[in-house]
Design an enzyme around this catalytic site. Structure first.
Site, PDB file in Angstrom:
ATOM      1  N   GLY A  48      36.054   6.951  67.865  1.00 21.89           N
ATOM      2  CA  GLY A  48      37.464   7.084  67.786  1.00 21.89           C
ATOM      3  C   GLY A  48      37.993   7.554  69.019  1.00 21.89           C
ATOM      4  O   GLY A  48      37.749   7.381  70.088  1.00 21.89           O
ATOM      5  N   GLU A  49      38.541   8.799  68.823  1.00 27.25           N
ATOM      6  CA  GLU A  49      39.278   9.597  69.757  1.00 27.25           C
ATOM      7  C   GLU A  49      38.939  11.168  69.951  1.00 27.25           C
ATOM      8  O   GLU A  49      39.077  11.652  68.822  1.00 27.25           O
ATOM      9  CB  GLU A  49      40.492   9.489  70.044  1.00 27.25           C
ATOM     10  CG  GLU A  49      41.450   9.616  71.084  1.00 27.25           C
ATOM     11  CD  GLU A  49      40.920   9.025  72.514  1.00 27.25           C
ATOM     12  OE1 GLU A  49      40.844   7.808  72.117  1.00 27.25           O
ATOM     13  OE2 GLU A  49      40.399   9.801  73.116  1.00 27.25           O
ATOM     14  N   SER A  50      37.974  11.552  70.881  1.00 24.40           N
ATOM     15  CA  SER A  50      37.171  12.750  70.699  1.00 24.40           C
ATOM     16  C   SER A  50      38.451  13.921  70.854  1.00 24.40           C
ATOM     17  O   SER A  50      38.172  14.860  70.201  1.00 24.40           O
ATOM     18  CB  SER A  50      36.164  12.872  71.507  1.00 24.40           C
ATOM     19  OG  SER A  50      36.667  12.543  73.064  1.00 24.40           O
ATOM     20  N   CYS A  79      29.645   6.878  70.123  1.00 28.80           N
ATOM     21  CA  CYS A  79      30.549   6.926  71.125  1.00 28.80           C
ATOM     22  C   CYS A  79      31.584   8.135  71.011  1.00 28.80           C
ATOM     23  O   CYS A  79      30.833   9.388  71.544  1.00 28.80           O
ATOM     24  CB  CYS A  79      31.779   5.641  70.832  1.00 28.80           C
ATOM     25  SG  CYS A  79      32.246   5.353  72.335  1.00 28.80           S
ATOM     26  N   ARG A 143      35.350   1.917  76.041  1.00 27.46           N
ATOM     27  CA  ARG A 143      35.591   3.005  76.395  1.00 27.46           C
ATOM     28  C   ARG A 143      34.443   4.194  76.244  1.00 27.46           C
ATOM     29  O   ARG A 143      34.702   5.274  76.020  1.00 27.46           O
ATOM     30  CB  ARG A 143      37.001   3.914  76.148  1.00 27.46           C
ATOM     31  CG  ARG A 143      38.122   2.797  76.519  1.00 27.46           C
ATOM     32  CD  ARG A 143      39.283   3.436  76.033  1.00 27.46           C
ATOM     33  NE  ARG A 143      39.591   3.597  74.738  1.00 27.46           N
ATOM     34  CZ  ARG A 143      39.846   4.806  74.246  1.00 27.46           C
ATOM     35  NH1 ARG A 143      40.078   5.948  74.806  1.00 27.46           N
ATOM     36  NH2 ARG A 143      39.949   5.188  72.728  1.00 27.46           N
ATOM     37  N   HIS A 178      28.362   1.440  69.855  1.00 23.69           N
ATOM     38  CA  HIS A 178      28.796   1.109  68.671  1.00 23.69           C
ATOM     39  C   HIS A 178      27.874   0.354  67.784  1.00 23.69           C
ATOM     40  O   HIS A 178      28.045  -1.143  67.449  1.00 23.69           O
ATOM     41  CB  HIS A 178      30.179   0.680  68.726  1.00 23.69           C
ATOM     42  CG  HIS A 178      31.294   1.478  69.086  1.00 23.69           C
ATOM     43  ND1 HIS A 178      31.950   2.346  67.827  1.00 23.69           N
ATOM     44  CD2 HIS A 178      31.706   1.785  70.272  1.00 23.69           C
ATOM     45  CE1 HIS A 178      32.885   2.912  68.791  1.00 23.69           C
ATOM     46  NE2 HIS A 178      32.969   2.616  70.067  1.00 23.69           N
ATOM     47  N   GLU A 180      27.655  -0.046  64.735  1.00 28.71           N
ATOM     48  CA  GLU A 180      28.231  -0.440  63.304  1.00 28.71           C
ATOM     49  C   GLU A 180      29.207  -1.521  63.446  1.00 28.71           C
ATOM     50  O   GLU A 180      29.882  -2.112  62.639  1.00 28.71           O
ATOM     51  CB  GLU A 180      29.273   0.884  62.688  1.00 28.71           C
ATOM     52  CG  GLU A 180      30.612   1.202  63.621  1.00 28.71           C
ATOM     53  CD  GLU A 180      30.333   1.678  64.881  1.00 28.71           C
ATOM     54  OE1 GLU A 180      29.299   1.975  65.514  1.00 28.71           O
ATOM     55  OE2 GLU A 180      31.263   2.251  65.496  1.00 28.71           O
TER      56      GLU A 180
END
Ligand code: GLN
Length: 195
Positions: A48-50, A79, A143, A178, A180
């Site tokens: 996601g976005e850390s 990630c 990313r 990833h 998943e």
């Protein structure tokens, strides 16, 4: 395994992990609050976005409960999840929306270390989660964080070229990619065996 696997559902692609465990016949439970950690046997911190994960985690008061949980439960970060589990970031610019990792895995990472979204790629990697190595896993990097240093406490369990892309430290597993997002459930299966 008498409790479901927890998915940190603050933000990110947790539904894909739910599906991956579902294909293995394993129940999952959303974790958003500290008390929900009591209901799960393990935890996945998704991509996601850390920056957002940091902000929400601290707002909700999940940081210390997560650190306590990780002492004696399996935790897998993928990630952004790896970023949250690492011990420190390199080349990070100070900002109001900074990332504050949990410091669970003895490694340093560089966020977006392989470039931007358009530089995303898939590469076959071998990963050694438990005793046997899982060959040719199609690892999807989006990313992705680059693991730039691995300390003595952590073991490298997957490389891309010569660079580490996954580390394990006892019950803790961090992947730059990833698992998943592929139909290949071997890493989720191996994680269940840590449990
Ligand atoms: N670049 C994102 C971050 O810094 C991680 C991207 C991902 O999880 N796919 O948090």
């Amino acid at each position: 395994m008498n409790k479901p696997v927890g998915l940190l559902t603050l933000q990110g692609d947790y539904e894909k992990h739910q599906q991956a465990f579902g294909h293995l016949g394993v129940e999952t439970l959303a974790v958003r609050r500290p008390a929900e950690l009591d209901e799960v046997c393990a935890l996945v911190i998704p991509g996601g976005e850390s920056t957002t994960l940091t902000r929400l985690m601290d707002r909700i008061g999940l940081r210390q409960p997560l650190l306590d949980f990780a002492v004696d439960h399996p935790v897998m970060g993928t990630c952004a999840g790896l970023i949250m589990m690492c011990s420190g970031l390199v080349d990070e610019k100070n900002s109001d929306f900074g990332v504050e990792p949990l410091g669970l895995l003895d490694c340093l990472v560089r966020r977006n270390g392989y470039g931007r979204q358009i530089d995303s790629f898939t590469a076959p990697v071998g990963i050694d989660v438990l005793d046997g190595s899982l060959a040719n896993f199609d690892a999807i990097f989006i990313r992705a964080p680059r693991i730039v240093e691995v300390g003595t406490q952590a073991d490298v369990v997957a490389v891309h070229g010569t660079e580490p892309v996954a580390v394990r430290q006892g019950n803790l597993l961090g992947l730059a990619f990833h698992p998943e997002l592929t139909a290949d459930g071997r890493i989720h299966q191996a994680f269940l065996e840590i449990i």
